[in-house]
Design an enzyme around this catalytic site. Structure first.
Site, PDB file in Angstrom:
ATOM      1  N   ASP A 169      -6.486   1.078   1.304  1.00  0.00           N
ATOM      2  CA  ASP A 169      -6.466   1.160   2.764  1.00  0.00           C
ATOM      3  C   ASP A 169      -7.780   0.590   3.300  1.00  0.00           C
ATOM      4  O   ASP A 169      -8.573   0.001   2.556  1.00  0.00           O
ATOM      5  CB  ASP A 169      -6.255   2.600   3.218  1.00  0.00           C
ATOM      6  CG  ASP A 169      -7.464   3.491   2.932  1.00  0.00           C
ATOM      7  OD1 ASP A 169      -8.376   3.065   2.179  1.00  0.00           O
ATOM      8  OD2 ASP A 169      -7.501   4.605   3.467  1.00  0.00           O
ATOM      9  N   LYS A 185       0.830  -1.201   0.000  1.00  0.00           N
ATOM     10  CA  LYS A 185       0.000   0.000   0.000  1.00  0.00           C
ATOM     11  C   LYS A 185       0.866   1.253   0.000  1.00  0.00           C
ATOM     12  O   LYS A 185       0.620   2.192  -0.769  1.00  0.00           O
ATOM     13  CB  LYS A 185      -0.926   0.016   1.216  1.00  0.00           C
ATOM     14  CG  LYS A 185      -1.956   1.137   1.165  1.00  0.00           C
ATOM     15  CD  LYS A 185      -2.491   1.507   2.514  1.00  0.00           C
ATOM     16  CE  LYS A 185      -1.527   2.433   3.245  1.00  0.00           C
ATOM     17  NZ  LYS A 185      -2.095   2.993   4.493  1.00  0.00           N
TER      18      LYS A 185
END
Length: 214
Positions: free
Chosen positions: A143, A125
């Site tokens: 997320d 991420k």
């Protein structure tokens, strides 16, 4: 009942709505250069952007380069970020990453996934955020907000971050990919919240499949 996805034309309309409302969305993390964004994203894991910004306001005033951060040392960095969750492990990772950047990359943040993910504390991420925000690559950081709302809206059937990422990269039209993750994060943070989503105030309410909403 199997989960449905929006049609391509509907997905395009979703992002046209986001773009019309907010043409140039930005990360809510404060940063001054490539290095400070990397550090801010690393610190934001399991923490709010607000808490990270509060800590980095003083931190970045004294350490805004890999060399300066490395000079702080782990214990020195801890004093600036101890209000953030998991601050001890984050401090170790930031200092280790700063050392690698100083020694191997001339203090600069690399622009490839492999190089980024080789840095301590930098996962998929974080790498996707850096590649998208700093280097304009059409990546999709996922997320907790995006993991929750992408299936709810009807943009993904995935249940894991990688599955949702792959779905979004596949279905979001390329012209929207520069900003797509910012729009989705902000939508999940302020409108399509985990509890009591604000459907009456939602600009895509007429398109959303409302998957998972009780």
């Amino acid at each position: 009942m199997s989960q449905k996805l929006l049609e391509p034309a509907q997905i395009r309309k979703v992002f046209e709505c986001f773009r019309a409302q907010n043409p140039q969305p930005k990360t809510e993390l404060n940063y001054t250069n490539h290095f400070t964004l990397l550090v801010a994203v690393m610190l934001s894991a399991q923490a709010t952007d607000k808490s990270v910004n509060k800590a980095t306001e003083t931190l970045f005033a004294v350490a805004d380069t890999a060399e300066k951060m490395q000079a702080l040392g782990t214990e020195g960095l801890e004093q600036y970020i101890k209000s953030i969750g998991l601050y001890r492990s984050k401090a170790r990772n930031v200092i280790a990453t700063s050392r690698i950047l100083s020694e191997q990359y001339g203090g600069k943040v690399p622009d490839t996934r492999d190089a980024l993910e080789s840095l301590p504390g930098v996962g998929r991420k974080t790498a996707n955020v850096i590649l998208n925000v700093l280097f304009g690559q059409k990546t999709m950081p996922v997320d907790t907000h995006i993991l929750r709302i992408a299936p709810r809206i009807g943009l993904s059937c995935g249940t894991t971050p990688v599955q949702v990422e792959e779905d979004l990269v596949r279905v979001v039209p390329a012209e929207f990919m520069d900003h797509a993750h910012h729009w989705l994060v902000l939508h999940g943070r302020y409108v399509c919240t985990a509890r009591a989503p604000k459907c009456n105030d939602c600009l895509i309410a007429g398109l959303c499949l409302k998957q998972g909403v009780e």
